[in-house]
Design an enzyme around this catalytic site. Structure first.
Site, short mmCIF file in Angstrom:
data_model
loop_
_atom_site.label_atom_id
_atom_site.label_comp_id
_atom_site.label_asym_id
_atom_site.label_seq_id
_atom_site.Cartn_x
_atom_site.Cartn_y
_atom_site.Cartn_z
N ASP A 156 0.85 -1.19 0.00
CA ASP A 156 0.00 0.00 0.00
C ASP A 156 0.88 1.23 0.00
O ASP A 156 1.78 1.37 0.82
CB ASP A 156 -0.91 0.01 1.24
CG ASP A 156 -1.82 1.24 1.22
OD1 ASP A 156 -2.36 1.55 0.14
OD2 ASP A 156 -1.99 1.87 2.27
N GLU A 240 -1.73 -1.25 -5.76
CA GLU A 240 -2.95 -0.56 -6.18
C GLU A 240 -2.74 -0.01 -7.59
O GLU A 240 -1.66 0.48 -7.92
CB GLU A 240 -3.23 0.62 -5.25
CG GLU A 240 -3.91 0.25 -3.98
CD GLU A 240 -4.14 1.49 -3.14
OE1 GLU A 240 -5.30 1.83 -2.91
OE2 GLU A 240 -3.16 2.12 -2.76
N ASP A 333 -2.48 1.24 7.15
CA ASP A 333 -1.79 0.96 5.89
C ASP A 333 -1.54 -0.54 5.71
O ASP A 333 -1.62 -1.05 4.59
CB ASP A 333 -0.45 1.72 5.84
CG ASP A 333 -0.66 3.23 5.70
OD1 ASP A 333 -1.69 3.62 5.10
OD2 ASP A 333 0.18 3.99 6.18
#
Ligand SMILES: [Zn+2]
Length: 369
Positions: A156, A240, A333
């Site tokens: 992340d 992501e 996170d």
């Protein structure tokens, strides 16, 4: 040569037909070299490669992956590329030094910082803004082998912490150290006061450039080490699917539709740029081709990685996640990184759906020539 190409392109008007390609521009260059002796004094390889670089820059512009090539400036965009390098053109002198033959310049010494493959075909020489010369030999490196255990990791991107892994590890990009952090704004204030073209201005500018270059070096070094480490330890790396370019571009908006919260967004974008996220993902794709997967980013920060419950209120703060359904709590996170590792995309509140991200084959990153 680059600026001549920019100028030529600026004369193009609708309905005029295509711009000349590389071969046609090379013919024009030959003509120009006959007419202008100062041009003929330069290396034809360097000039042709500048034309080639420009063609590639335009192709990237038409693809939508880069901005339109702009004018190059003295002191800012210094460099050239040499091709058709022969095996004898690079020779090692001793442990630390080697020489490379540069057309029209002769043998030039460089620091032997890493092995140069024997079959190298081209290299690029650049002068960075901090006044340092670099030579980079083009070679496509072997991909880093994975462990072969099938282990998956999710990463992340964060602003406070540069990257959180689903294993619970935190990666932080080194920035300016304490004294440096105060020195740069001071230099920039000094620069604003200095008269244009003055000696003092040049000196202050060089100091600021050196400081920024040091930060950029550390960031690049971090991205190299972190990407190699991740590629070695995990077989599948999920990140992501953020379009950093859109994110960093959209802050100001356009004249007709000015962006909202411009100052805050610009600050966030600066942090994202500084966090080295783009560089990390790019290098991962280079080093672990086919093993980097992009997962849709929706709800990764609101979904509980333990039970799958999605609730915005579970995100207690910037740093803490506490599930409102099952009570699972951890670093926000890391929770997001675990969701990314699972490859989940949640379409709507509570609706948990597999994305197919598992099956999608990521594209091989094309290495620059
Ligand atoms: Zn939960």
């Amino acid at each position: 040569m680059w600026n001549l190409c920019v100028e030529q392109e600026s004369w193009w008007r609708r309905g005029r037909g295509a711009m000349p390609g590389f071969a046609e521009r090379c013919r024009q260059l030959t003509g120009a070299r006959e007419g202008f002796p100062w041009l003929a004094e330069g290396s034809v390889i360097v000039q042709q490669q500048a034309v080639k670089d420009y063609g590639q820059a335009m192709a990237r512009f038409f693809d939508g992956t880069a901005r339109r090539p702009r004018w190059r400036r003295k002191g800012r965009d210094e460099g050239f590329r040499i091709v058709h390098v022969k095996p004898g053109d690079v020779r090692r002198l001793n442990r630390n030094w080697a020489q490379v033959r540069v057309p029209k310049a002769g043998w030039v010494r460089f620091r032997w910082s890493r092995p140069v493959p024997a079959d190298v075909k081209s290299y690029r020489v650049t002068l960075d803004r901090a006044g340092r010369w670099h030579v980079a030999f083009a070679v496509i490196p072997e991909p880093v082998p994975g462990p072969g255990t099938g282990e998956v990791v999710g990463i992340d991107r964060g602003v406070k912490v540069s990257a959180a892994l689903s294993t619970g590890e935190m990666l932080t990009v080194p920035g300016h150290s304490g004294p440096e952090a105060t020195r740069l704004p001071r230099l920039q204030r000094k620069l604003a006061r200095a008269r244009r073209g003055s000696k003092r201005r040049g000196r202050v500018k060089a100091q600021a450039a050196r400081l920024k270059a040091r930060e950029a070096d550390r960031r690049r070094d971090w991205a190299e080490k972190a990407s190699t480490d991740l590629a070695r330890r995990f077989d599948v790396i999920r990140v992501e699917d953020l379009n950093i370019k859109n994110m960093t571009r959209s802050a100001r908006g356009t004249a007709e539709a000015p962006g909202r919260n411009v100052a805050q967004k610009a600050g966030l974008n600066r942090e994202i740029g500084r966090s080295g996220w783009g560089a990390l993902v790019r290098r991962l794709e280079d080093k672990a081709p086919g093993r980097v997967q992009k997962v849709p980013p929706a709800y990764t920060s609101q979904r509980c990685s333990a039970c799958g419950h999605v609730d915005a209120r579970s995100r207690e703060s910037q740093a803490r996640f506490a599930c409102t359904a099952c009570g699972y709590a951890c670093n926000a996170d890391v929770n997001a990184a675990r969701n990314i590792a699972a490859g989940h995309a949640v379409k709507a509140r509570g609706a948990d759906r597999d994305t197919g991200a598992l099956n999608r084959e990521p594209q091989l990153a094309l290495l620059p020539a």
